[in-house]
Scaffold this motif. Structure first.
Motif, mmCIF file in Angstrom:
data_model
loop_
_atom_site.group_PDB
_atom_site.id
_atom_site.type_symbol
_atom_site.label_atom_id
_atom_site.label_comp_id
_atom_site.label_asym_id
_atom_site.label_seq_id
_atom_site.Cartn_x
_atom_site.Cartn_y
_atom_site.Cartn_z
ATOM 1 N N GLY A 133 4.468 48.816 74.524
ATOM 2 C CA GLY A 133 4.675 50.015 73.726
ATOM 3 C C GLY A 133 3.612 51.063 73.972
ATOM 4 N N ASP A 134 2.370 50.643 74.037
ATOM 5 C CA ASP A 134 1.276 51.574 74.304
ATOM 6 C C ASP A 134 1.388 52.177 75.698
ATOM 7 O OD1 ASP A 134 0.258 50.929 71.823
ATOM 8 O OD2 ASP A 134 -1.002 49.322 72.619
ATOM 9 N N LEU A 135 1.899 51.382 76.632
ATOM 10 C CA LEU A 135 1.982 51.851 78.007
ATOM 11 C C LEU A 135 3.009 52.964 78.180
ATOM 12 C CD1 LEU A 135 1.664 48.500 80.011
ATOM 13 C CD2 LEU A 135 -0.074 50.245 79.621
ATOM 14 N N ARG A 136 4.044 53.013 77.343
ATOM 15 C CA ARG A 136 5.021 54.101 77.443
ATOM 16 C C ARG A 136 4.338 55.444 77.261
ATOM 17 N NH1 ARG A 136 8.170 50.721 73.823
ATOM 18 N NH2 ARG A 136 9.701 49.511 74.999
ATOM 19 N N ASN A 137 3.466 55.535 76.275
ATOM 20 C CA ASN A 137 2.748 56.783 76.036
ATOM 21 C C ASN A 137 1.810 57.104 77.188
ATOM 22 O OD1 ASN A 137 3.984 57.031 73.520
ATOM 23 N ND2 ASN A 137 2.363 55.863 72.489
ATOM 24 N N LEU A 138 1.215 56.052 77.767
ATOM 25 C CA LEU A 138 0.308 56.269 78.898
ATOM 26 C C LEU A 138 1.051 56.890 80.078
ATOM 27 C CD1 LEU A 138 -2.340 53.754 80.153
ATOM 28 C CD2 LEU A 138 -0.831 54.874 81.771
ATOM 29 N N TYR A 139 2.215 56.345 80.409
ATOM 30 C CA TYR A 139 2.992 56.874 81.529
ATOM 31 C C TYR A 139 3.472 58.285 81.234
ATOM 32 C CZ TYR A 139 3.057 52.526 84.187
ATOM 33 O OH TYR A 139 2.690 51.443 84.934
ATOM 34 N N ALA A 140 3.857 58.537 79.993
ATOM 35 C CA ALA A 140 4.297 59.880 79.617
ATOM 36 C C ALA A 140 3.167 60.892 79.792
ATOM 37 C CB ALA A 140 4.795 59.881 78.180
ATOM 38 N N ARG A 141 1.949 60.471 79.453
ATOM 39 C CA ARG A 141 0.795 61.372 79.599
ATOM 40 C C ARG A 141 0.506 61.648 81.066
ATOM 41 N NH1 ARG A 141 -1.987 65.087 79.614
ATOM 42 N NH2 ARG A 141 -4.070 65.352 78.716
ATOM 43 N N LEU A 142 0.576 60.637 81.891
ATOM 44 C CA LEU A 142 0.345 60.844 83.324
ATOM 45 C C LEU A 142 1.386 61.795 83.909
ATOM 46 C CD1 LEU A 142 -0.475 57.198 84.494
ATOM 47 C CD2 LEU A 142 -2.088 59.078 84.239
ATOM 48 N N GLY A 143 2.657 61.595 83.508
ATOM 49 C CA GLY A 143 3.710 62.462 84.019
ATOM 50 C C GLY A 143 3.573 63.889 83.552
ATOM 51 N N SER A 144 3.116 64.077 82.320
ATOM 52 C CA SER A 144 2.983 65.437 81.792
ATOM 53 C C SER A 144 1.935 66.232 82.561
ATOM 54 C CB SER A 144 2.622 65.392 80.301
ATOM 55 O OG SER A 144 1.307 64.881 80.104
ATOM 56 N N VAL A 145 0.886 65.564 83.013
ATOM 57 C CA VAL A 145 -0.131 66.247 83.805
ATOM 58 C C VAL A 145 0.483 66.781 85.094
ATOM 59 C CG1 VAL A 145 -2.252 65.940 85.128
ATOM 60 C CG2 VAL A 145 -2.041 64.934 82.860
ATOM 61 N N SER A 146 1.304 65.949 85.749
ATOM 62 C CA SER A 146 1.938 66.366 86.989
ATOM 63 C C SER A 146 2.853 67.564 86.762
ATOM 64 C CB SER A 146 2.740 65.192 87.580
ATOM 65 O OG SER A 146 3.383 65.570 88.773
ATOM 66 N N LYS A 147 3.600 67.543 85.651
ATOM 67 C CA LYS A 147 4.534 68.646 85.371
ATOM 68 C C LYS A 147 3.799 69.919 84.970
ATOM 69 C CE LYS A 147 6.955 66.223 82.425
ATOM 70 N NZ LYS A 147 7.990 65.860 81.430
ATOM 71 N N GLU A 148 2.770 69.784 84.157
ATOM 72 C CA GLU A 148 2.094 70.956 83.616
ATOM 73 C C GLU A 148 1.175 71.616 84.635
ATOM 74 O OE1 GLU A 148 0.149 69.487 80.177
ATOM 75 O OE2 GLU A 148 2.016 68.987 79.137
ATOM 76 N N SER A 149 0.483 70.813 85.437
ATOM 77 C CA SER A 149 -0.469 71.390 86.387
ATOM 78 C C SER A 149 0.233 71.958 87.605
ATOM 79 C CB SER A 149 -1.487 70.333 86.832
ATOM 80 O OG SER A 149 -0.848 69.326 87.594
ATOM 81 N N GLY A 150 1.374 71.377 87.960
ATOM 82 C CA GLY A 150 2.147 71.894 89.081
ATOM 83 C C GLY A 150 1.699 71.420 90.445
ATOM 84 N N GLY A 151 0.440 71.038 90.607
ATOM 85 C CA GLY A 151 -0.040 70.672 91.934
ATOM 86 C C GLY A 151 -0.483 69.234 92.072
ATOM 87 N N TRP A 152 -0.154 68.407 91.086
ATOM 88 C CA TRP A 152 -0.637 67.028 91.098
ATOM 89 C C TRP A 152 0.494 66.030 91.254
ATOM 90 C CZ3 TRP A 152 -5.579 64.841 90.617
ATOM 91 C CH2 TRP A 152 -6.615 65.772 90.572
#
Length: 394
Positions: A324-343
């Motif tokens: 359960g905790d890992l779902r939030n972790l993966y979501a956070r990693l993915g959000s960085v890629s989407k928001e920063s655009g270059g990662w």
């Protein structure tokens, strides 16, 4: 000679690419890559390859359906080329779908054949550490013992000599480990499979003992992974000390200053301290920025102007975390890629379905095992929001 580099299952194609860089025309097989070569290539394989676990030399292949036939054929192998006087020997024997199915009896016959013309041989007991050796073989009781591998499948016998000694992931620098350690060979495979280049920043926000950033720094500086250790072939009568010195000297001359920006973070101050000391032993401490900080803080440090890779080995639900905790972790990693655009993001996971929570397309680059657990390396195909990073345009 016929050389075979042993890999963990799933890493064969990466090892084949490494072998090609050494001008070895390799053929992928289950569990590794085979190619023909001389002593120079054998030495280079041990010195430079980052993802294999050991390098073996195939000494003979023949039909054997009786013990008499096995012993007669085995006597023709030039054992003396791989055994110093009064050698200590370890044998690993596997038999499948063959008339000779008793591994201890096979080992006894092979040792008998080996002793002819090879001086005195004493046998040590071999332990077992299957998770550490991708072939499921023993870790030698005597560090200087010569390991031979005997395989009999469908009455066809193959005998090989190990040239590496200690498994190749034991570079020598990682003397301190954190929870859920990652083998050096697997960390290198993640980096090579991702397509990371030194022009891109690399961040491991859960670095533990620092294996991923240290391996990346060694790649960036072209430091040969075997430069600070010895090998079993150094004990062979055929060892060419002059040739080895030449190859080591050349490898040292190829080391360059790093142009890469590599960052490593962990919320555990003890882990960061251990990672820093490991990096010092590897000779790359000045090439990595270590920070004691939680995941959110290390990811917040990424700005829109940055580009690069987040490469990490998150906790596995069955080892040190809860799914359960890992779902939030993966979501956070993915959000960085989407928001920063270059990662881009690359994670080693025991549950590929968790990658869906990243919210960005992740593709499996390879599947293997880590600490006995089946894992998959899931990585971005493109930077978030379709942005192009330098590694795309290179």
């Amino acid at each position: 000679m016929e050389i075979f580099v042993v890999t963990a299952p799933g890493l064969e194609s990466i090892a084949a690419g490494e072998a090609k860089a050494l001008s070895a025309r390799g053929s992928q097989e289950p569990g590794g890559v085979s190619f023909s070569g001389d002593l120079r290539l054998l030495y280079l394989a041990n010195l430079h390859l980052r993802t294999p676990s050991r390098v073996i030399v195939r000494l003979g292949r023949f039909h054997a359906s009786t013990f008499y036939e096995l012993e007669r054929r085995a006597k023709k192998i030039p054992w003396q080329n791989f055994l110093p006087a009064n050698a200590t020997v370890d044998l690993r024997v596997t038999c499948h779908k063959s008339r000779l199915y008793h591994s201890d009896a096979v080992a006894e016959r092979v040792l008998s054949a080996m002793s002819v013309g090879s001086g005195d041989i004493r046998v040590t007991a071999a332990g077992s550490e299957a998770d550490d050796d991708p072939e499921g073989g023993p870790i030698k009781a005597d560090a200087n013992a010569q390991l031979f591998v005997v395989r009999i499948v469908n009455d066809e016998c193959e005998i090989s000599a190990d040239s590496s000694g200690a498994l190749l992931h034991r570079r020598g620098y990682r003397q301190e480990v954190a929870k859920a350690p990652l083998r050096e060979t697997l960390a290198a495979a993640m980096i090579l499979a991702s397509g990371w280049r030194v022009s891109d920043m690399l961040l491991d926000p859960m670095c533990g003992s620092g294996t991923i950033p240290i391996e990346a720094a060694m790649i960036a500086r072209r430091i040969a992974p075997g430069l600070r250790r010895d090998f079993q072939f150094m004990r062979w009568p055929s060892f060419d000390a002059g040739l080895w010195k030449e190859l080591v000297t050349r490898s040292e001359s190829e080391i360059r200053n790093s142009e890469a920006t590599i960052r490593a973070a962990d919320r555990d101050a003890g882990a960061i301290a251990a990672a820093t000391r490991n990096a010092e032993r590897a000779g790359v401490s000045s090439d990595i920025e270590f920070e004691t900080q939680p995941l959110s803080a290390s990811l917040d440090a990424i700005t829109d102007n940055d580009h690069g890779w987040i490469l990490t080995n998150p906790p596995y639900g069955i080892r040190v975390g809860e799914t359960g905790d890992l779902r939030n972790l993966y979501a956070r990693l993915g959000s960085v890629s989407k928001e920063s655009g270059g990662w881009r993001v690359g994670v080693l996971t025991d549950e590929p379905r968790l990658a869906r929570h990243a919210g960005v397309p992740l593709r499996s680059r390879f599947e293997t095992r880590n600490g006995g657990i089946p894992v998959s390396f899931m990585a971005s195909e493109k930077a978030g929001n379709g942005a192009t990073s330098r590694s795309d345009s290179a």
